[in-house]
Write an enzyme that holds these catalytic residues in place. Structure first.
Site, PDB file in Angstrom:
ATOM      1  NE  ARG A 114     123.173 112.936 134.912  1.00  0.00           N
ATOM      2  CZ  ARG A 114     122.429 111.915 135.354  1.00  0.00           C
ATOM      3  NH1 ARG A 114     122.776 111.252 136.441  1.00  0.00           N
ATOM      4  NH2 ARG A 114     121.346 111.565 134.697  1.00  0.00           N
ATOM      5  CE1 TYR A 217     116.060 119.389 132.176  1.00  0.00           C
ATOM      6  CE2 TYR A 217     114.717 117.826 130.949  1.00  0.00           C
ATOM      7  CZ  TYR A 217     115.815 118.098 131.756  1.00  0.00           C
ATOM      8  OH  TYR A 217     116.661 117.073 132.123  1.00  0.00           O
ATOM      9  CG  ASP A 294     121.241 103.657 137.853  1.00  0.00           C
ATOM     10  OD1 ASP A 294     120.014 103.664 138.101  1.00  0.00           O
ATOM     11  OD2 ASP A 294     121.793 104.492 137.125  1.00  0.00           O
TER      12      ASP A 294
END
Length: 391
Positions: A114, A217, A294
């Site tokens: 991120r 992952y 968001d």
């Protein structure tokens, strides 16, 4: 600065929020020729968290914005999306992410830290001369004039004010009378150096368990293994304020396969992440004020689409800025994006329920997944295929 050759329909924009969605919108508006000011209430730009999954609906846009090289430098391009049973470690199905997948959707699937994606977008915003401010909290917005006042008394005036201030958006509070909805689920996240793990695959793997799941992952060229453990909190169901602690985490996954239990040591126990969303709404704009990301459509993470949908929003705003005047872009943006994001929000909830089934319902889910042909992409076409622009 290099940008598209269009002349925008309005000249200036103020973006409130310096996360991934806000920065992506700053980039797309600058590429269209809009002058952009972006304000962030924190003392510095940054992101909290670890891994992000970017479907081709997101990577396709990032590549179109000229960021492919930067993304490829730090991302991992997994070979498969794999679903397993958390109790037995049995593989239930997989989606191959190779050439056929890329050709079908026009871009690859990738996973990225991120903070890396945020840094790429921040660097691009600076390159495009976005005016950036930190330590700036907007406390008042006049949606008719486009005037916004910061807590320190500074006033910004723009043709359009864009609320990119996240799940708990204060700008949303001016438009929608709702509150974030606590799902009762909690996430624990963490990364571990790949060298400390016996074996690491180049796949995204989700282990589906009773009222909980694990996702793993690789990140940063395979140097890290990302881990996310999610579970339903019994403490929340009992009404406890301090719910979802490490004891509940350990208990929820105690009966799972050793591969899953091992991940309990790979996540940080000092912080839990309660999972919230909100009900879909089309009340995204008023006058010169509009919401995105968001702030407009927060969703549970089960489809890995929160960030992807914010990037789709940014792309739509960049395109609409070419034709929609400042007082009309909010309505045009909502018309293009609200039904799409509502479908993703509601499907994310439904997929979470599917993932966390128990008993006979879990066995029926497993049987359904085992019967899926590996080359059957019909159930994900709606999510990853290119979305026509309604402008």
């Amino acid at each position: 600065m290099t940008h598209d050759n269009d002349v925008p329909a309005f000249a200036t924009a103020l973006i409130v929020g310096g996360g991934i969605g806000g920065l992506a919108t700053a980039v797309t508006l600058r590429r269209t020729g809009v002058s952009v000011v972006l304000v962030e209430r924190a003392s510095e730009f940054g992101e909290v968290g670890a891994g992000l999954q970017l479907g081709p609906n997101a990577t396709r846009l990032l590549f179109e914005w000229g960021l492919e090289s930067a993304i490829r430098d730090v991302a991992v391009f997994p070979e498969n999306l794999i679903a397993k049973d958390a109790l037995t470690d049995e593989e239930l199905t997989r989606i191959p992410l190779g050439d056929e997948f890329v050709q079908r959707y026009g871009a690859p699937y990738c996973v990225i830290h991120r903070t890396d994606l945020h840094s790429i977008l921040l660097a691009e915003a600076r390159r495009l001369n976005v005016e950036l401010h930190t330590d700036t909290e907007i406390v008042e917005v006049d949606s008719e004039s486009g005037s916004a006042r910061a807590r320190d008394g500074h006033t910004f005036v723009a043709d359009v004010v864009i609320g990119a201030d996240g799940l708990r958006s204060e700008l949303r509070d001016r438009l929608v009378a709702d509150e974030p909805i606590n799902s009762g689920y909690v996430a624990y996240r963490g990364t571990i150096a790949s060298s400390e793990v016996e074996e690491i695959s180049n796949d995204v793997v989700v282990w589906m368990g009773p009222e909980g799941h694990l996702v793993q992952y690789p990140l940063r060229r395979g140097e890290l293994l990302n881990n996310v453990l999610v579970f339903r909190s019994d403490g929340f169901a009992r009404g406890e304020s301090d719910y979802g602690g490490a004891d509940e985490l350990d208990a929820r996954f105690g009966d799972c396969h050793p591969t899953v239990r091992r991940a309990l040591d790979f996540v940080g126990k000092q912080r839990r992440w309660p999972l919230y969303d909100r009900l879909p709404t089309a009340e995204w704009s008023s006058g010169r004020l509009l919401l995105m990301g968001d702030a407009a459509h927060p969703m549970l993470q089960y489809l890995a689409q929160g960030c992807c949908q914010a990037l789709e929003d940014a792309d739509a705003l960049g395109r609409l800025a070419r034709t929609a005047p400042a007082t009309e872009i909010g309505e045009a943006f909502t018309s293009e994006r609200a039904s799409r994001t509502a479908e993703v929000q509601t499907t994310a909830r439904a997929f979470g329920e599917l993932c966390h089934r128990t008993g006979a319902a879990a066995r029926a889910r497993n049987e359904m997944l085992r019967g899926r042909a590996l080359d059957d992409f019909r159930h994900i076409d709606w999510l990853y295929a290119a979305i026509p622009a309604h402008i």
